[in-house]
Design a protein around this motif. Structure first.
Motif, PDB file in Angstrom:
ATOM      1  N   GLY A  11      -1.148  -2.745   3.888  1.00 20.83           N
ATOM      2  CA  GLY A  11      -0.432  -1.568   4.366  1.00 20.83           C
ATOM      3  C   GLY A  11      -0.549  -0.511   3.280  1.00 20.83           C
ATOM      4  N   SER A  13       1.366  -0.227   0.768  1.00 22.58           N
ATOM      5  CA  SER A  13       1.634  -0.872  -0.532  1.00 22.58           C
ATOM      6  C   SER A  13       0.375  -1.536  -1.079  1.00 22.58           C
ATOM      7  N   GLY A  14      -0.238  -2.401  -0.275  1.00 26.08           N
ATOM      8  CA  GLY A  14      -1.435  -3.113  -0.726  1.00 26.08           C
ATOM      9  C   GLY A  14      -2.598  -2.167  -0.992  1.00 26.08           C
ATOM     10  N   ILE A  31      -6.323  -9.545   1.175  1.00 23.02           N
ATOM     11  CA  ILE A  31      -6.340 -10.354   2.405  1.00 23.02           C
ATOM     12  C   ILE A  31      -5.409  -9.690   3.406  1.00 23.02           C
ATOM     13  N   ALA A  39       4.046  -1.363  10.230  1.00 25.17           N
ATOM     14  CA  ALA A  39       4.801  -0.169   9.816  1.00 25.17           C
ATOM     15  C   ALA A  39       3.840   0.918   9.335  1.00 25.17           C
ATOM     16  N   ALA A  43       3.312   4.620  11.116  1.00 26.48           N
ATOM     17  CA  ALA A  43       4.220   5.568  10.440  1.00 26.48           C
ATOM     18  C   ALA A  43       3.742   7.008  10.630  1.00 26.48           C
ATOM     19  N   GLY A  45       4.167   9.288   8.404  1.00 26.99           N
ATOM     20  CA  GLY A  45       3.634   9.734   7.111  1.00 26.99           C
ATOM     21  C   GLY A  45       4.387  10.887   6.483  1.00 26.99           C
ATOM     22  N   VAL A 163      -8.369 -12.123   7.411  1.00 32.68           N
ATOM     23  CA  VAL A 163      -7.858 -13.362   8.022  1.00 32.68           C
ATOM     24  C   VAL A 163      -6.343 -13.364   7.892  1.00 32.68           C
ATOM     25  N   LYS A 164      -5.720 -14.246   8.655  1.00 41.35           N
ATOM     26  CA  LYS A 164      -4.286 -14.496   8.500  1.00 41.35           C
ATOM     27  C   LYS A 164      -4.125 -15.473   7.346  1.00 41.35           C
ATOM     28  N   ALA A 193       7.144  -6.341   6.613  1.00 41.82           N
ATOM     29  CA  ALA A 193       8.234  -7.059   7.283  1.00 41.82           C
ATOM     30  C   ALA A 193       7.972  -8.569   7.379  1.00 41.82           C
ATOM     31  N   GLY A 211      11.143   0.240  14.776  1.00 43.73           N
ATOM     32  CA  GLY A 211      10.960   1.651  15.127  1.00 43.73           C
ATOM     33  C   GLY A 211       9.976   1.764  16.277  1.00 43.73           C
ATOM     34  N   PRO A 287       9.969  -2.734   6.744  1.00 44.13           N
ATOM     35  CA  PRO A 287      10.421  -3.754   5.778  1.00 44.13           C
ATOM     36  C   PRO A 287      11.604  -3.242   4.949  1.00 44.13           C
ATOM     37  N   MET A 311       9.879  -1.511   1.122  1.00 40.15           N
ATOM     38  CA  MET A 311       9.740  -0.045   1.104  1.00 40.15           C
ATOM     39  C   MET A 311      10.603   0.644   2.171  1.00 40.15           C
ATOM     40  N   THR A 313      12.279   2.679   4.900  1.00 43.53           N
ATOM     41  CA  THR A 313      11.917   3.830   5.730  1.00 43.53           C
ATOM     42  C   THR A 313      11.061   4.830   4.962  1.00 43.53           C
ATOM     43  N   LYS A 314      10.744   4.519   3.695  1.00 39.57           N
ATOM     44  CA  LYS A 314      10.123   5.539   2.846  1.00 39.57           C
ATOM     45  C   LYS A 314       8.875   5.069   2.112  1.00 39.57           C
ATOM     46  N   CYS A 316       5.812   5.638   2.511  1.00 38.98           N
ATOM     47  CA  CYS A 316       4.714   6.594   2.277  1.00 38.98           C
ATOM     48  C   CYS A 316       4.889   7.320   0.947  1.00 38.98           C
TER      49      CYS A 316
HETATM   50  C1  LIG Z   1       7.988   3.991  13.439  1.00 38.52           C
HETATM   51  C2  LIG Z   1       7.937   4.078  11.962  1.00 38.52           C
HETATM   52  C3  LIG Z   1       7.846   5.329  11.362  1.00 38.52           C
HETATM   53  C4  LIG Z   1       7.808   5.448   9.964  1.00 38.52           C
HETATM   54  N1  LIG Z   1       7.677   6.675   9.407  1.00 38.52           N
HETATM   55  C5  LIG Z   1       7.654   6.797   8.045  1.00 38.52           C
HETATM   56  C6  LIG Z   1       7.497   8.070   7.441  1.00 38.52           C
HETATM   57  O1  LIG Z   1       7.335   9.084   8.102  1.00 38.52           O
HETATM   58  N2  LIG Z   1       7.524   8.141   6.080  1.00 38.52           N
HETATM   59  C7  LIG Z   1       7.680   7.023   5.294  1.00 38.52           C
HETATM   60  O2  LIG Z   1       7.695   7.150   4.064  1.00 38.52           O
HETATM   61  N3  LIG Z   1       7.801   5.803   5.852  1.00 38.52           N
HETATM   62  C8  LIG Z   1       7.812   5.665   7.193  1.00 38.52           C
HETATM   63  N4  LIG Z   1       7.960   4.438   7.768  1.00 38.52           N
HETATM   64  C9  LIG Z   1       8.145   3.284   6.881  1.00 38.52           C
HETATM   65  C10 LIG Z   1       6.788   2.859   6.325  1.00 38.52           C
HETATM   66  O3  LIG Z   1       5.913   2.720   7.391  1.00 38.52           O
HETATM   67  C11 LIG Z   1       6.918   1.551   5.552  1.00 38.52           C
HETATM   68  O4  LIG Z   1       7.851   1.696   4.499  1.00 38.52           O
HETATM   69  C12 LIG Z   1       5.576   1.171   4.933  1.00 38.52           C
HETATM   70  O5  LIG Z   1       4.534   1.348   5.848  1.00 38.52           O
HETATM   71  C13 LIG Z   1       5.574  -0.264   4.458  1.00 38.52           C
HETATM   72  O6  LIG Z   1       4.276  -0.530   4.008  1.00 38.52           O
HETATM   73  P1  LIG Z   1       3.879  -1.964   3.450  1.00 38.52           P
HETATM   74  O7  LIG Z   1       2.460  -1.862   3.026  1.00 38.52           O
HETATM   75  O8  LIG Z   1       4.874  -2.403   2.436  1.00 38.52           O
HETATM   76  O9  LIG Z   1       4.013  -2.943   4.723  1.00 38.52           O
HETATM   77  P2  LIG Z   1       3.162  -2.994   6.085  1.00 38.52           P
HETATM   78  O10 LIG Z   1       2.770  -1.665   6.543  1.00 38.52           O
HETATM   79  O11 LIG Z   1       3.962  -3.839   7.029  1.00 38.52           O
HETATM   80  O12 LIG Z   1       1.833  -3.769   5.687  1.00 38.52           O
HETATM   81  C14 LIG Z   1       1.801  -5.164   5.494  1.00 38.52           C
HETATM   82  C15 LIG Z   1       0.404  -5.666   5.834  1.00 38.52           C
HETATM   83  O13 LIG Z   1       0.305  -7.035   5.484  1.00 38.52           O
HETATM   84  C16 LIG Z   1      -0.339  -7.739   6.525  1.00 38.52           C
HETATM   85  N5  LIG Z   1       0.087  -9.143   6.435  1.00 38.52           N
HETATM   86  C17 LIG Z   1       1.354  -9.633   6.308  1.00 38.52           C
HETATM   87  N6  LIG Z   1       1.351 -10.962   6.236  1.00 38.52           N
HETATM   88  C18 LIG Z   1       0.045 -11.337   6.313  1.00 38.52           C
HETATM   89  C19 LIG Z   1      -0.619 -12.613   6.296  1.00 38.52           C
HETATM   90  N7  LIG Z   1       0.062 -13.779   6.206  1.00 38.52           N
HETATM   91  N8  LIG Z   1      -1.969 -12.617   6.385  1.00 38.52           N
HETATM   92  C20 LIG Z   1      -2.687 -11.480   6.476  1.00 38.52           C
HETATM   93  N9  LIG Z   1      -2.114 -10.259   6.498  1.00 38.52           N
HETATM   94  C21 LIG Z   1      -0.764 -10.193   6.422  1.00 38.52           C
HETATM   95  C22 LIG Z   1       0.154  -7.022   7.778  1.00 38.52           C
HETATM   96  O14 LIG Z   1      -0.677  -7.268   8.905  1.00 38.52           O
HETATM   97  C23 LIG Z   1       0.084  -5.579   7.312  1.00 38.52           C
HETATM   98  O15 LIG Z   1      -1.194  -5.019   7.494  1.00 38.52           O
HETATM   99  C24 LIG Z   1       7.921   4.283   9.157  1.00 38.52           C
HETATM  100  C25 LIG Z   1       7.991   3.036   9.763  1.00 38.52           C
HETATM  101  C26 LIG Z   1       7.987   2.919  11.166  1.00 38.52           C
HETATM  102  C27 LIG Z   1       8.017   1.557  11.796  1.00 38.52           C
END
Ligand SMILES: Cc1cc2nc3c(=O)[nH]c(=O)nc-3n(C[C@H](O)[C@H](O)[C@H](O)COP(=O)(O)OP(=O)(O)OC[C@H]3O[C@@H](n4cnc5c(N)ncnc54)[C@H](O)[C@@H]3O)c2cc1C
Length: 350
Positions: A11, A13-14, A31, A39, A43, A45, A163-164, A193, A211, A287, A311, A313-314, A316
């Motif tokens: 996502g 973060s990664g 991975i 998310a 998002a 953004g 892969v998962k 999440a 969301g 998350p 992270m 709601t924030k 990005c």
């Molecule tokens: C509708 C909506 C609107 C939003 N709007 C905003 C916004 O405008 N501004 C803002 O700052 N934030 C916003 N957010 C929040 C923001 O999207 C999140 O805080 C952020 O995207 C989290 O990123 P992440 O990389 O931590 O997690 P994620 O985006 O959830 O990424 C995690 C990744 O890990 C992968 N993964 C997990 N477990 C495994 C596994 N076992 N094997 C392989 N892959 C795996 C998942 O498939 C995914 O690709 C919004 C969220 C939503 C739902």
């Protein structure tokens, strides 16, 4: 195959973590299963320097927003795509209290709040009677392009495994991690999440929420602002707009619901004067956690397992900043902000 780091999840973060670690000369394997509705992938953004009904400054925003702007611009150079632009928010006051909260903040937080120059012109597009406030500067990051572009780059460098990941197949020792034929010094978990079922971090105080988003065509609406009144209307790619997004705490699954679609249409009926057409409907989990602060660092007991998550709601804006902070901590042992450092949960992680 040996890597310095496995990064679990691509996502936002990664993505930033893999970028900063590679920049430090480290080898990484990301991975990610390529799941479509995450998310990050749905998002809008938006990077908004004020928050909540009381329109107060967002946590650490004076450090985090300029850092994020710079970080997205750096990634633009890497993948040759425009990733970030300024796009201010116009907030349509929906009650007298909200109008008063905004006006009350004007003198003390006037760095980000102002009265828009041509409020009357908005009458062509929206029904409103209590006035409009502007938040400036706000930024809009194209997270879909970021993930897509960076994923392509990772694949070219043979640094992506689609892969998962299954924890049952992972062997973790103090020296490192082994996963099938892959070994690494550390795994850093950026699972969003899905982190709630991570065996090393599942006791963290996650409070996920759902969301939902409608993607719509509104041909006559100007695209230079974000519009907000309960709902947020955000310019999306091509001629489309992104409309969302509530925080749903009680849900049985993560699919889009008819209830959200109907409620949003009713709200738009009241607010938007222009014709529109719905072209898509998405949902995903954020998350979030009860503290509203990220989870960053290395597990207090298991030196080869780290985390960048929470992270909320924030992501990005928070993810670039804390991906860099984690990288610097891993490289140079620099401290992580104590409010984000995972060691604040040492007692429950032991
Ligand atoms: C509708 C909506 C609107 C939003 N709007 C905003 C916004 O405008 N501004 C803002 O700052 N934030 C916003 N957010 C929040 C923001 O999207 C999140 O805080 C952020 O995207 C989290 O990123 P992440 O990389 O931590 O997690 P994620 O985006 O959830 O990424 C995690 C990744 O890990 C992968 N993964 C997990 N477990 C495994 C596994 N076992 N094997 C392989 N892959 C795996 C998942 O498939 C995914 O690709 C919004 C969220 C939503 C739902």
């Amino acid at each position: 195959m040996y890597f310095d780091y496995i990064i679990l999840g691509q996502g936002v973060s990664g993505t930033f973590l893999s970028y900063y670690l590679q920049k430090e000369g480290k080898t990484v394997l990301v991975i990610d299963d390529g799941e479509k509705y995450t998310a990050s992938r749905i998002a809008s953004g938006v990077i908004n320097p004020v928050t909540g009904r009381r329109v107060v400054e967002t946590w650490m925003i004076n450090d985090i927003m300029p850092f994020a702007l710079n970080a997205y611009q750096e990634l633009e150079q890497q993948i040759n795509v425009t990733l970030i632009q300024q796009c201010n928010i116009l907030s349509f006051h929906s009650s007298l209290q909200m109008k008063q909260a905004f006006e009350h903040r004007l003198p003390e937080a006037n760095k980000y709040l102002k009265i828009p120059a041509h409020e009357e012109a908005l009458q062509d597009y929206f029904n409103f009677s209590l006035g409009v406030g502007e938040t400036s500067p706000c930024y809009l990051a194209d997270i879909q392009q970021l993930i897509l572009g960076w994923r392509k780059k990772l694949a070219e460098k043979e640094a992506l495994l689609e892969v998962k990941f299954d924890w049952k197949d992972a062997l973790i020792t103090n020296e490192g991690i082994r996963y099938h034929d892959i070994t690494a010094k550390k795994i850093i978990c950026c699972e969003g999440a899905l982190g709630v079922s991570n065996p090393y971090f599942r006791s963290l105080p996650y409070a996920k929420n759902k969301g939902e988003v409608l993607i719509v065509e509104i041909p006559d609406l100007p695209r230079k602002n974000i519009y907000k009144q309960g709902l947020t209307i955000v310019p999306w790619k091509e001629n489309l707009f992104w409309i969302g997004s509530p925080y749903e705490w009680n849900y049985s699954d993560t699919r889009p619901t008819a209830a959200f679609k109907i409620k949003t249409q009713l709200q738009l009926q009241q607010w938007l004067k222009l014709p529109y057409r719905i072209v898509d409907h998405w949902a995903a989990e954020r998350p979030a956690n009860t503290e509203r602060r990220p989870f960053v660092g290395v597990h207090p007991l298991h030196a080869s397992v780290g985390i960048l998550n929470g992270m909320g709601t924030k992501g990005c804006s928070l993810a670039p900043y804390f991906a860099n902070e984690l990288t610097q901590s891993l490289m140079n042992h620099t401290p992580i902000n104590p409010l984000a450092d995972i060691r604040r949960f040492s007692k429950i992680l032991m």
